[in-house]
Write a protein that holds these residues in place. Structure first.
Motif, short mmCIF file in Angstrom:
data_model
loop_
_atom_site.label_atom_id
_atom_site.label_comp_id
_atom_site.label_asym_id
_atom_site.label_seq_id
_atom_site.Cartn_x
_atom_site.Cartn_y
_atom_site.Cartn_z
N GLY A 257 0.84 -1.18 0.00
CA GLY A 257 0.00 0.00 0.00
C GLY A 257 0.88 1.24 0.00
N PHE A 258 0.25 2.41 0.08
CA PHE A 258 0.96 3.68 0.06
C PHE A 258 1.83 3.84 1.30
CE2 PHE A 258 1.31 8.21 0.98
CZ PHE A 258 1.61 8.77 -0.25
N VAL A 259 3.11 4.19 1.11
CA VAL A 259 4.05 4.37 2.21
C VAL A 259 4.71 5.74 2.08
CG1 VAL A 259 6.13 3.52 3.36
CG2 VAL A 259 4.52 1.89 2.33
N ASP A 260 4.73 6.51 3.17
CA ASP A 260 5.38 7.82 3.18
C ASP A 260 6.79 7.67 3.75
OD1 ASP A 260 6.21 10.43 3.43
OD2 ASP A 260 4.45 11.12 4.53
N ARG A 261 7.81 7.78 2.88
CA ARG A 261 9.21 7.71 3.31
C ARG A 261 9.79 9.10 3.56
NH1 ARG A 261 9.56 2.88 5.45
NH2 ARG A 261 9.61 1.14 3.99
N PHE A 262 8.97 10.12 3.54
CA PHE A 262 9.33 11.52 3.78
C PHE A 262 10.10 12.12 2.61
CE2 PHE A 262 11.95 14.95 5.84
CZ PHE A 262 10.89 15.82 6.03
N TYR A 263 11.18 11.49 2.18
CA TYR A 263 11.96 12.00 1.06
C TYR A 263 11.32 11.64 -0.28
CZ TYR A 263 15.18 12.43 4.91
OH TYR A 263 15.74 12.75 6.13
N PHE A 264 10.48 10.64 -0.26
CA PHE A 264 9.67 10.24 -1.40
C PHE A 264 8.52 9.38 -0.88
CE2 PHE A 264 13.64 7.77 -1.17
CZ PHE A 264 13.17 6.51 -0.84
N LYS A 265 7.50 9.20 -1.68
CA LYS A 265 6.37 8.33 -1.35
C LYS A 265 6.55 7.03 -2.14
CE LYS A 265 4.86 12.32 0.25
NZ LYS A 265 5.07 12.73 1.63
N SER A 266 6.10 5.92 -1.55
CA SER A 266 6.45 4.63 -2.13
C SER A 266 5.31 3.62 -2.14
CB SER A 266 7.62 4.01 -1.34
OG SER A 266 8.80 4.75 -1.47
N LEU A 267 5.51 2.61 -2.98
CA LEU A 267 4.68 1.42 -3.02
C LEU A 267 5.62 0.24 -3.26
CD1 LEU A 267 2.01 -0.25 -3.43
CD2 LEU A 267 2.19 0.38 -5.86
N TYR A 268 5.50 -0.81 -2.45
CA TYR A 268 6.34 -1.99 -2.59
C TYR A 268 5.47 -3.20 -2.98
CZ TYR A 268 9.60 0.78 0.25
OH TYR A 268 10.42 1.78 0.74
N TYR A 269 6.01 -4.05 -3.84
CA TYR A 269 5.32 -5.29 -4.19
C TYR A 269 6.33 -6.29 -4.75
CZ TYR A 269 5.30 -3.03 -8.81
OH TYR A 269 5.66 -2.39 -9.97
N ARG A 270 5.99 -7.57 -4.70
CA ARG A 270 6.86 -8.62 -5.22
C ARG A 270 6.28 -9.20 -6.50
NH1 ARG A 270 11.08 -9.87 -2.01
NH2 ARG A 270 10.91 -9.27 0.17
N GLU A 271 7.16 -9.32 -7.49
CA GLU A 271 6.73 -9.96 -8.73
C GLU A 271 6.81 -11.49 -8.52
OE1 GLU A 271 9.15 -11.56 -11.08
OE2 GLU A 271 10.34 -11.50 -9.27
N PRO A 272 6.30 -12.30 -9.46
CA PRO A 272 6.15 -13.74 -9.19
C PRO A 272 7.44 -14.50 -8.87
CG PRO A 272 4.77 -13.09 -11.03
CD PRO A 272 5.62 -11.91 -10.70
N ASN A 273 8.60 -14.02 -9.30
CA ASN A 273 9.85 -14.68 -8.96
C ASN A 273 10.41 -14.21 -7.62
OD1 ASN A 273 10.88 -16.70 -10.93
ND2 ASN A 273 10.52 -15.04 -12.40
N GLY A 274 9.62 -13.41 -6.90
CA GLY A 274 10.00 -13.03 -5.55
C GLY A 274 10.88 -11.79 -5.43
N ILE A 275 11.16 -11.12 -6.53
CA ILE A 275 12.00 -9.92 -6.49
C ILE A 275 11.16 -8.73 -6.05
CG2 ILE A 275 13.41 -8.35 -7.87
CD1 ILE A 275 14.14 -10.81 -9.61
N LEU A 276 11.70 -7.94 -5.11
CA LEU A 276 10.97 -6.81 -4.55
C LEU A 276 11.13 -5.58 -5.43
CD1 LEU A 276 9.23 -5.76 -2.20
CD2 LEU A 276 11.37 -5.17 -1.01
N PHE A 277 10.01 -5.06 -5.90
CA PHE A 277 9.96 -3.82 -6.67
C PHE A 277 9.39 -2.72 -5.78
CE2 PHE A 277 9.26 -5.96 -11.11
CZ PHE A 277 10.60 -6.34 -11.13
N GLU A 278 9.81 -1.51 -6.06
CA GLU A 278 9.25 -0.32 -5.40
C GLU A 278 8.94 0.70 -6.48
OE1 GLU A 278 10.62 3.28 -2.28
OE2 GLU A 278 11.95 1.57 -2.66
N LEU A 279 7.86 1.41 -6.32
CA LEU A 279 7.59 2.60 -7.12
C LEU A 279 7.76 3.79 -6.18
CD1 LEU A 279 4.39 1.54 -9.12
CD2 LEU A 279 6.81 1.09 -9.63
#
Length: 324
Positions: A257-279
């Protein structure tokens, strides 16, 4: 909604002091933020980048003291690229690595670009790539106080390489959900393995590519020091990020879900091979709580951690981050 390219890459180190020395003194990057892991405030989170800490230039490290070494393998972000201006810069770096006894390869060609592979003191797999013929996402600005001459300085992040046992589900996420398109391919360095696939987003070019290597001969990676935690992609603004949150939820992908990192706002999710992506959003950036001239000089804490400063500082090993 179109992702603009690579935002940052985050990796693990077991020694923040040695990490600082290598990335600022040896590679000449700027420490743009000295802070803590917001999910575990007992350890440092160090951000390196260009002169201004622009999105697309940020290489970050979580310190995990006493972490075991990374066991390279599948289901991983297996290589980080750093951009330099031209082929001549690679010759400078090869000589520098030889003088400093830093493990490195010969200059080679990777997807029609000159490149130089090397490793840091913990075995982190890195590759310098030449922007000599690059067209696409603009590079950053070398740090003016770097020990590296300006014309050879690191100017941002290049492609990230993902190593997976089956490329198809990762490709589907990149293309069908995230809007990447196939740019080309090049031969695997390992005999008998499929070609490495190259996907790009936004304006394309060195700062907007993901390379997917399918390997059927490797065990799963065991993440440790010298390994990569996640890769983040650039989103224009907070409003667009919130649209991405809804899109990823609609795809039923496990996400933060939406995450406030203060220096930027983020979204984290894992693709099917388990690698962590962030927007992550480009703004507000790293000058929100420090002047541009003094980035990285003190322990910076977002407002929601400031009241715990004394406790946080007491639990951190002092870090000498003098940059000149």
């Amino acid at each position: 909604m179109q992702l603009k390219g690579i935002h940052h890459v985050s990796a693990f180190t077991a020694n923040a002091q040695n990490n600082f020395y290598f990335y600022t003194k040896t590679l000449g990057m700027r420490l743009i933020k000295k802070t803590v892991n917001q999910d575990d405030v007992s350890v440092y989170h160090l951000f390196y980048g260009d002169e201004l800490g622009n999105a697309g230039t940020e290489l970050t490290f979580f310190e995990i003291p006493h972490a075991a070494r990374n066991h390279d393998g599948n289901n991983s972000i297996s290589e980080i690229s750093l951009r330099v201006k031209n082929n001549q810069a690679l010759a400078f770096w090869k000589n520098r690595f030889e003088e400093l006894a830093i493990e490195h390869s010969e200059i080679e060609e990777v997807f029609n670009r000159k490149a130089l592979r090397f490793k840091d003191f913990e075995g982190q797999r890195l590759i310098l790539v030449s922007d000599e013929n690059n067209q696409g996402v603009a590079a950053g600005t070398p740090w003016g106080k770097s020990p590296i001459p300006n014309e050879y300085g690191i100017i941002g992040l290049g492609p990230v390489k993902l190593t997976v046992p089956n490329s198809e589900p990762t490709v589907e996420v990149l293309t069908d959900i995230m809007g990447f398109s196939l740019k080309g391919k090049y031969p695997s360095a390992v005999h008998g393995q499929p070609d490495v696939l190259v996907y790009e987003t936004g304006e394309g070019g060195t700062g907007a590519e993901v390379h997917i290597e399918e390997r059927t001969d490797l065990p799963r990676e065991r993440l440790g020091r010298g390994g990569v935690h996640h890769v983040a992609f650039r989103v224009d603004n907070e409003e667009e990020l919130k649209e991405w949150v809804q899109k990823i939820k609609g795809e039923r992908m496990p996400n933060s879900g939406f995450v406030d990192r203060f220096y930027f706002k983020s979204l984290y999710y894992r693709e099917p091979n388990g690698i962590l992506f962030e927007l992550a959003t480009d703004e507000p950036g790293f000058a929100t709580d420090e002047d541009i001239e003094h980035l990285g000089e003190r322990l910076a804490l977002p407002p929601f951690l400031e009241q715990k400063r004394s406790q946080i500082e007491a639990n951190l090993k002092p870090l000498d981050t003098k940059q000149s």
